[in-house]
Design an enzyme around this catalytic site. Structure first.
Site, PDB file in Angstrom:
ATOM      1  CG  ASP A   1      20.189  14.939 -19.608  1.00 33.01           C
ATOM      2  OD1 ASP A   1      20.979  14.134 -19.086  1.00 33.01           O
ATOM      3  OD2 ASP A   1      19.517  14.689 -20.628  1.00 33.01           O
TER       4      ASP A   1
ATOM      5  CG  HIS B   1      18.910   5.236 -20.813  1.00 30.49           C
ATOM      6  ND1 HIS B   1      17.703   5.618 -21.316  1.00 30.49           N
ATOM      7  CD2 HIS B   1      19.761   6.246 -21.108  1.00 30.49           C
ATOM      8  CE1 HIS B   1      17.820   6.811 -21.900  1.00 30.49           C
ATOM      9  NE2 HIS B   1      19.067   7.200 -21.780  1.00 30.49           N
TER      10      HIS B   1
ATOM     11  CD  GLU C   1      21.952  13.022 -24.643  1.00 28.38           C
ATOM     12  OE1 GLU C   1      22.284  12.020 -23.990  1.00 28.38           O
ATOM     13  OE2 GLU C   1      20.871  13.620 -24.475  1.00 28.38           O
TER      14      GLU C   1
ATOM     15  CG  HIS D   1      16.877  14.961 -25.016  1.00 25.81           C
ATOM     16  ND1 HIS D   1      16.668  15.670 -23.864  1.00 25.81           N
ATOM     17  CD2 HIS D   1      17.892  14.093 -24.727  1.00 25.81           C
ATOM     18  CE1 HIS D   1      17.493  15.234 -22.918  1.00 25.81           C
ATOM     19  NE2 HIS D   1      18.264  14.283 -23.414  1.00 25.81           N
TER      20      HIS D   1
ATOM     21  CD  GLU E   1      22.951  14.533 -21.650  1.00 23.19           C
ATOM     22  OE1 GLU E   1      23.206  13.611 -20.846  1.00 23.19           O
ATOM     23  OE2 GLU E   1      21.818  14.718 -22.140  1.00 23.19           O
TER      24      GLU E   1
ATOM     25  NE  ARG F   1      24.903   9.512 -22.459  1.00 29.85           N
ATOM     26  CZ  ARG F   1      24.779   8.243 -22.084  1.00 29.85           C
ATOM     27  NH1 ARG F   1      25.181   7.254 -22.862  1.00 29.85           N
ATOM     28  NH2 ARG F   1      24.249   7.940 -20.905  1.00 29.85           N
TER      29      ARG F   1
ATOM     30  CE1 TYR G   1      27.594   5.508 -24.617  1.00 31.28           C
ATOM     31  CE2 TYR G   1      26.993   5.762 -26.930  1.00 31.28           C
ATOM     32  CZ  TYR G   1      27.005   6.240 -25.630  1.00 31.28           C
ATOM     33  OH  TYR G   1      26.411   7.458 -25.355  1.00 31.28           O
TER      34      TYR G   1
ATOM     35  CG  HIS H   1      22.676   7.866 -28.164  1.00 28.03           C
ATOM     36  ND1 HIS H   1      23.032   9.189 -28.234  1.00 28.03           N
ATOM     37  CD2 HIS H   1      23.697   7.244 -27.523  1.00 28.03           C
ATOM     38  CE1 HIS H   1      24.202   9.362 -27.644  1.00 28.03           C
ATOM     39  NE2 HIS H   1      24.645   8.195 -27.211  1.00 28.03           N
TER      40      HIS H   1
ATOM     41  CG  ASP I   1      -0.185  -0.128   2.510  1.00 31.53           C
ATOM     42  OD1 ASP I   1       1.043  -0.348   2.465  1.00 31.53           O
ATOM     43  OD2 ASP I   1      -0.822   0.008   3.575  1.00 31.53           O
TER      44      ASP I   1
ATOM     45  CG  HIS J   1      14.152  12.237 -22.888  1.00 34.57           C
ATOM     46  ND1 HIS J   1      14.101  10.875 -22.882  1.00 34.57           N
ATOM     47  CD2 HIS J   1      15.450  12.547 -22.640  1.00 34.57           C
ATOM     48  CE1 HIS J   1      15.317  10.385 -22.636  1.00 34.57           C
ATOM     49  NE2 HIS J   1      16.143  11.379 -22.482  1.00 34.57           N
TER      50      HIS J   1
ATOM     51  CG  ASP K   1      23.042  10.570 -18.656  1.00 37.24           C
ATOM     52  OD1 ASP K   1      22.600  11.629 -18.177  1.00 37.24           O
ATOM     53  OD2 ASP K   1      22.677  10.115 -19.755  1.00 37.24           O
TER      54      ASP K   1
HETATM   55  N1  GLY Z   1      19.655  11.083 -19.297  1.00 40.02           N
HETATM   56  C1  GLY Z   1      19.025  10.591 -20.420  1.00 40.02           C
HETATM   57  C2  GLY Z   1      19.503  11.278 -21.612  1.00 40.02           C
HETATM   58  O1  GLY Z   1      20.584  11.815 -21.597  1.00 40.02           O
HETATM   59  O2  GLY Z   1      18.834  11.375 -22.583  1.00 40.02           O
HETATM   60 MN    MN Z   2      21.670  12.445 -19.937  1.00 41.09          MN
HETATM   61 MN    MN Z   3      20.050  13.733 -22.404  1.00 38.05          MN
END
Ligand code: GLY
Ligand code: MN
Ligand code: MN
Length: 447
Positions: free
Chosen positions: A271, A243, A385, A354, A409, A407, A389, A350, A39, A361, A260
């Site tokens: 982000d 992810h 970003e 975004h 970003e 990566r 990899y 990817h 619950d 996002h 990240d």
């Molecule tokens: N943290 C998810 C992305 O970078 O899109």
């Molecule tokens: Mn990110």
């Molecule tokens: Mn991102």
């Protein structure tokens, strides 16, 4: 300073109402609570669209916008006042607070939805609503329109058309105003500080979750409510999972650690991704890969000028990374042919980034109905970003490159005259990173 004022919420609602016109009505419903265990429930996160239009945080609220309606054009249905529930779950502003504190013309309790909401649907031709965001609510919307036709015994009193609300509303969310930028800058600043902290105190032998805890501790102590998304701390091969969120492994010397993570401050997201050597020194192969990603990232940031095409931004990064993948010995062949076959996807699966805002996002950059992107314009905030990899099991890759994920970003704002990096305070050159990693005195965690 770090708030959105009542006037701005009112202007956003006015804009949307002017756009839909007085033959239409819009409904925006917050998500329902989600059970976590027995619950207990997950912490509630209001709907971003509802937050954008009202700032209202209590669960399951419903906003109705009916331009020019005699009985009031802004109607907010909120949790009913309830002594027992407020004792257990927290304070509620109730219908009165919806009017006094949130600028609604009419405030009503959620218990009154079925009885009262159809009054605002009656006589309107179009209903602006995002179908599919909440199953139980979709059903109720259909029931209300059907019920209205039967209840009043007339055919045309309920909206005959349902229009996806997202295009208009998300177009407006794409371009950030001054107050939103204040919140985004703060989210970016806290996120940057947290990454610096994690790099400073990283040591081989620590666990990924210890760095996660450090980042999230910093978010909360800085007034951020939550991480903007589940924190990713991947060391070694884990960094090649885009992810990865288990964050359970021990960090080994020789690993590259990919973090990240971003803070959500006042419901706006930061982000940031940084990738760094756990022991403070990249191997030559790691450094080459890092440098290739960094160069692509810097060029991509420069590309984000007002008027630039997001699709061209994506393809220019893909071409640059394809060239680097050939130089690194990861791909072979002519650049044009490799691009034709999207071979970069083997190592860069990817997109370049975004939009960023109330959702990590965020919305509006790509039109929901046709997938076409809009040109970048002043006030748009987006992430940049790129990454490379190379899974540990990739036997076609040079051995010294296997099990490395990188990566980088940043979050950037398109301005009238160019582009501003909102996360520039977070170090990213090889020299800066190697100097920072492990430089903190572990007996005094800056806490
Ligand atoms: N943290 C998810 C992305 O970078 O899109
Ligand atoms: Mn990110
Ligand atoms: Mn991102």
């Amino acid at each position: 300073m770090y708030t959105i004022s009542a006037d701005v919420f009112a202007q956003r609602r006015r804009r949307l109402m002017d756009e839909i016109g007085d033959e239409a009505v819009a409904i925006i419903a917050g998500p329902s609570m989600k059970g976590r265990s027995n619950d207990t429930e997950y912490a509630y996160r209001p709907s971003s669209d509802l937050l954008y239009l009202t700032g209202f945080r209590e669960p399951e609220a419903v906003l109705v916008l009916a331009p020019g309606h005699d009985a009031g054009e802004v109607v907010l249905f909120v949790p009913d006042r309830d002594k027992l529930k407020e004792l257990w779950e927290g304070r509620r502003v109730g219908p009165e607070g919806a009017v006094q504190e949130y600028g609604a013309d009419v405030g009503l309790g959620l218990s009154e939805l079925d009885e009262k909401l159809p009054d605002w649907l009656e006589g309107r031709k179009q209903l602006y609503y995002t179908l599919g965001s909440r199953d139980d609510f979709d059903r109720r919307v259909i029931e209300w329109t059907q019920g209205l036709r039967h209840r009043r015994g007339k055919k045309s009193t309920a909206p005959g058309t349902i229009v996806d609300l997202r295009d208009l509303l998300h177009r407006s969310r794409l371009v950030k105003g001054e107050e939103e930028l204040g919140l985004l800058r703060k989210a970016c600043e806290i996120s940057s500080e947290a990454h610096i902290l994690a790099m400073k105190y990283c040591r081989p032998g620590m666990h990924e979750y210890e760095l996660q805890a450090l980042l999230e501790y910093h978010y909360r102590r800085s007034g951020g409510e939550y991480p903007a998304y589940t924190t990713i701390v991947g060391s070694g091969d884990n960094a090649t999972i885009l992810h990865y969120t288990e964050n359970r492994d021990r960090i080994e010397s020789g690993d590259v650690v990919l973090i990240d993570s971003g803070c959500e401050f006042g419901f706006y997201a930061g982000d940031i991704t940084r990738s760094f050597p756990a022991n403070g020194s990249f191997t030559p192969a790691q450094r080459d890969i890092y440098q290739a990603v960094l160069e692509a990232q810097k060029a991509a940031i420069e590309f984000c000028q007002p008027g630039a095409s997001y699709d061209e931004l994506k393809s220019s990064v893909e071409r640059q990374l394809t060239e680097s993948l050939v130089d690194l010995g990861l791909l072979e062949g002519s650049i044009d042919e490799l691009m034709e076959e999207s071979k970069f996807r083997d190592y860069y699966p990817h997109s370049i980034g975004h939009s960023l805002g109330i959702d990590v996002h965020d919305v509006g950059l790509v039109r929901p109905e046709d997938g076409e992107s809009r040109p970048l314009e002043p006030g748009v905030v987006l992430t940049i970003e790129p990454g490379i990899y190379i899974p540990a099991g990739d036997e076609s890759a040079p051995e010294e490159m296997r099990g490395v994920g990188i990566r980088i970003e940043d979050d950037v704002l398109v301005t009238e005259t160019g582009v501003e990096n909102l996360t520039a305070s977070c170090p990213k050159t090889v020299e800066e990173i190697e100097a920072l990693v492990g430089s903190g005195d572990a007996s005094n965690l800056d806490l």
